[in-house]
Scaffold this motif. Structure first.
Motif, PDB file in Angstrom:
ATOM      1  N   VAL A   1       1.057  -1.277   0.075  1.00 24.65           N
ATOM      2  CA  VAL A   1      -0.490   0.001   0.006  1.00 24.65           C
ATOM      3  C   VAL A   1       0.880   1.559  -0.184  1.00 24.65           C
ATOM      4  O   VAL A   1       2.067   0.889   0.984  1.00 24.65           O
TER       5      VAL A   1
ATOM      6  N   ALA B   1       1.104   5.610   0.908  1.00 28.19           N
ATOM      7  CA  ALA B   1       1.466   6.607   1.029  1.00 28.19           C
ATOM      8  C   ALA B   1       1.415   7.463   0.526  1.00 28.19           C
ATOM      9  O   ALA B   1       2.915   7.486   0.340  1.00 28.19           O
TER      10      ALA B   1
ATOM     11  N   PRO C   1      -4.196  13.158   4.113  1.00 28.88           N
ATOM     12  CA  PRO C   1      -3.517  11.603   3.481  1.00 28.88           C
ATOM     13  C   PRO C   1      -3.741  10.651   2.348  1.00 28.88           C
ATOM     14  O   PRO C   1      -5.440  10.627   2.591  1.00 28.88           O
ATOM     15  N   ALA C   2      -3.357  10.088   1.503  1.00 25.33           N
ATOM     16  CA  ALA C   2      -4.188   9.601   0.092  1.00 25.33           C
ATOM     17  C   ALA C   2      -3.283   7.721   0.818  1.00 25.33           C
ATOM     18  O   ALA C   2      -2.170   8.011   0.507  1.00 25.33           O
ATOM     19  N   ALA C   3      -4.066   7.256  -0.181  1.00 26.91           N
ATOM     20  CA  ALA C   3      -3.058   5.211  -0.113  1.00 26.91           C
ATOM     21  C   ALA C   3      -3.589   4.699  -0.853  1.00 26.91           C
ATOM     22  O   ALA C   3      -5.493   4.589  -1.209  1.00 26.91           O
ATOM     23  N   ARG C   4      -3.469   3.499  -1.680  1.00 29.30           N
ATOM     24  CA  ARG C   4      -4.109   2.953  -2.444  1.00 29.30           C
ATOM     25  C   ARG C   4      -2.776   1.913  -2.647  1.00 29.30           C
ATOM     26  O   ARG C   4      -1.353   1.588  -2.372  1.00 29.30           O
ATOM     27  N   SER C   5      -3.812   0.501  -2.806  1.00 28.52           N
ATOM     28  CA  SER C   5      -2.642  -0.718  -3.255  1.00 28.52           C
ATOM     29  C   SER C   5      -1.898  -0.811  -4.513  1.00 28.52           C
ATOM     30  O   SER C   5      -2.162  -0.082  -5.910  1.00 28.52           O
TER      31      SER C   5
ATOM     32  N   VAL D   1       6.859   8.703  -0.693  1.00 28.05           N
ATOM     33  CA  VAL D   1       5.937   8.273  -0.633  1.00 28.05           C
ATOM     34  C   VAL D   1       6.751   7.281   1.251  1.00 28.05           C
ATOM     35  O   VAL D   1       7.692   6.530   1.805  1.00 28.05           O
ATOM     36  N   GLU D   2       5.452   6.479   1.055  1.00 26.86           N
ATOM     37  CA  GLU D   2       5.646   5.169   2.538  1.00 26.86           C
ATOM     38  C   GLU D   2       4.645   3.901   1.854  1.00 26.86           C
ATOM     39  O   GLU D   2       3.541   4.428   1.204  1.00 26.86           O
TER      40      GLU D   2
ATOM     41  N   VAL E   1       4.108  -0.249   2.389  1.00 22.67           N
ATOM     42  CA  VAL E   1       3.891  -0.669   3.573  1.00 22.67           C
ATOM     43  C   VAL E   1       3.339  -2.157   3.213  1.00 22.67           C
ATOM     44  O   VAL E   1       2.532  -2.792   2.467  1.00 22.67           O
TER      45      VAL E   1
ATOM     46  N   TRP F   1       2.554  -6.292   4.143  1.00 26.19           N
ATOM     47  CA  TRP F   1       1.925  -6.749   5.135  1.00 26.19           C
ATOM     48  C   TRP F   1       1.920  -7.878   4.907  1.00 26.19           C
ATOM     49  O   TRP F   1       1.175  -8.511   3.636  1.00 26.19           O
TER      50      TRP F   1
ATOM     51  N   GLN G   1       5.871  -7.431   8.928  1.00 22.12           N
ATOM     52  CA  GLN G   1       5.575  -6.415   8.447  1.00 22.12           C
ATOM     53  C   GLN G   1       6.486  -6.002   7.696  1.00 22.12           C
ATOM     54  O   GLN G   1       7.629  -5.175   8.667  1.00 22.12           O
TER      55      GLN G   1
ATOM     56  N   ARG H   1       8.045  -1.897   6.563  1.00 28.13           N
ATOM     57  CA  ARG H   1       7.645  -0.060   6.226  1.00 28.13           C
ATOM     58  C   ARG H   1       8.380   0.679   5.257  1.00 28.13           C
ATOM     59  O   ARG H   1      10.287   0.679   5.636  1.00 28.13           O
TER      60      ARG H   1
END
Lengths: 176, 176
Positions: free
Chosen positions: B23, B25, B33-37, B69-70, B72, B74, B81, B83
């Motif tokens: 994901v 971010a 903030p926004a995030a997507r796969s 960006v970050e 992640v 999982w 995890q 990051r």
């Protein structure tokens, strides 16, 4: 709200017998992105999402500065993605005890460790740790969704749908 | 870099035969903030992560404003995890063609659709679509990691480790 029940059902199908794992994105005081996995502890009938957290963790600093978050659930078995965004309220003290009581003992134990994110220090061994009451650093993050987006990869082309508080939760399709 | 090989190995173990899904971010111009796969298409020997994207998508606007960006990962089977954070470079034109050629045809096809995120319009039917060359809106996002964090939930207490460019990638433990 029209999106809540299908969303709950999708999480239940994907995460049978486990808590749904999402990724919560926040913004730091320096306007930098941050994200980490979180377990969704509860979904209210109005779509409110609850998470548990440690008041000493980095994301709390972010939320005090910028309460808006986006949480992404990638449902790999269902090949669907939910993005849920809105503002988070930090709940502490007596109001957080209900959520504490619902946590498994092993999870409760993790809240009694040293400050998360700081240089490693071995956890103190607390004899006869009382797990019935949370430490003062326990909190609940309650997110009230303003916007929900579903991406469905099972169709060709992919289907992308948005619901937002602004539009009275009326669904609208957008390009994938 | 000490973290790269174990990271690659972990992704390979978790995502046998599939692209690793993380994901990403980002931060919007309004500091939200926004995030997507995203699918990680490549990991360089120096830990550089490559993703593919559409120049018309929202995250490109975010990256032009804030390149940090970050991402992640999982890894549910491994209960770990990762990051990974750093700045993203947007690569277009001829330099992006190599990554294009590595994409499966069905994925290439998705880049010829109408502008992502805009009000739904049916995709034009392009007869004899030439998939050998990317459209001008295709791009590669190349992220050079500055910080990597591993959280390992298989130990009690959980183990959290950080590597950063600032510290010459020397690992250090932090509290979970």
């Amino acid at each position: 709200m029209i999106w809540v029940e299908p969303f709950q059902q999708a999480l239940k199908t994907e995460y049978t017998g486990r808590g749904p794992v999402g990724v919560m994105a926040t913004v730091s005081e320096q306007s930098e992105p941050a994200a980490r996995s979180v377990i969704c502890r509860r979904i209210g009938q109005d779509g409110r999402l609850s998470f548990t957290a440690d008041l000493r963790s980095e994301k709390i600093d972010h939320l005090r500065h910028q309460p808006s978050v986006e949480v992404v659930f990638w449902l790999s078995a269902l090949r669907r993605q939910y993005r849920v965004s809105g503002d988070v309220r930090i709940i502490t003290g007596g109001a957080a005890v209900g959520e504490w009581s619902a946590l498994p003992p092993d999870t409760r134990r993790t809240f009694f460790g040293p400050p998360p994110g700081e240089a490693f220090s071995p956890a103190d061994l607390i004899p006869d740790l009382d797990l019935t009451q949370p430490p003062p650093t326990f909190c609940v993050l309650e997110m009230l969704p303003d916007r929900v987006e579903l991406l469905d990869l099972t169709t060709t082309p992919h289907t992308r749908q948005v619901w937002s508080r602004d539009s009275d939760w009326q669904p609208r399709r957008i390009n994938p």
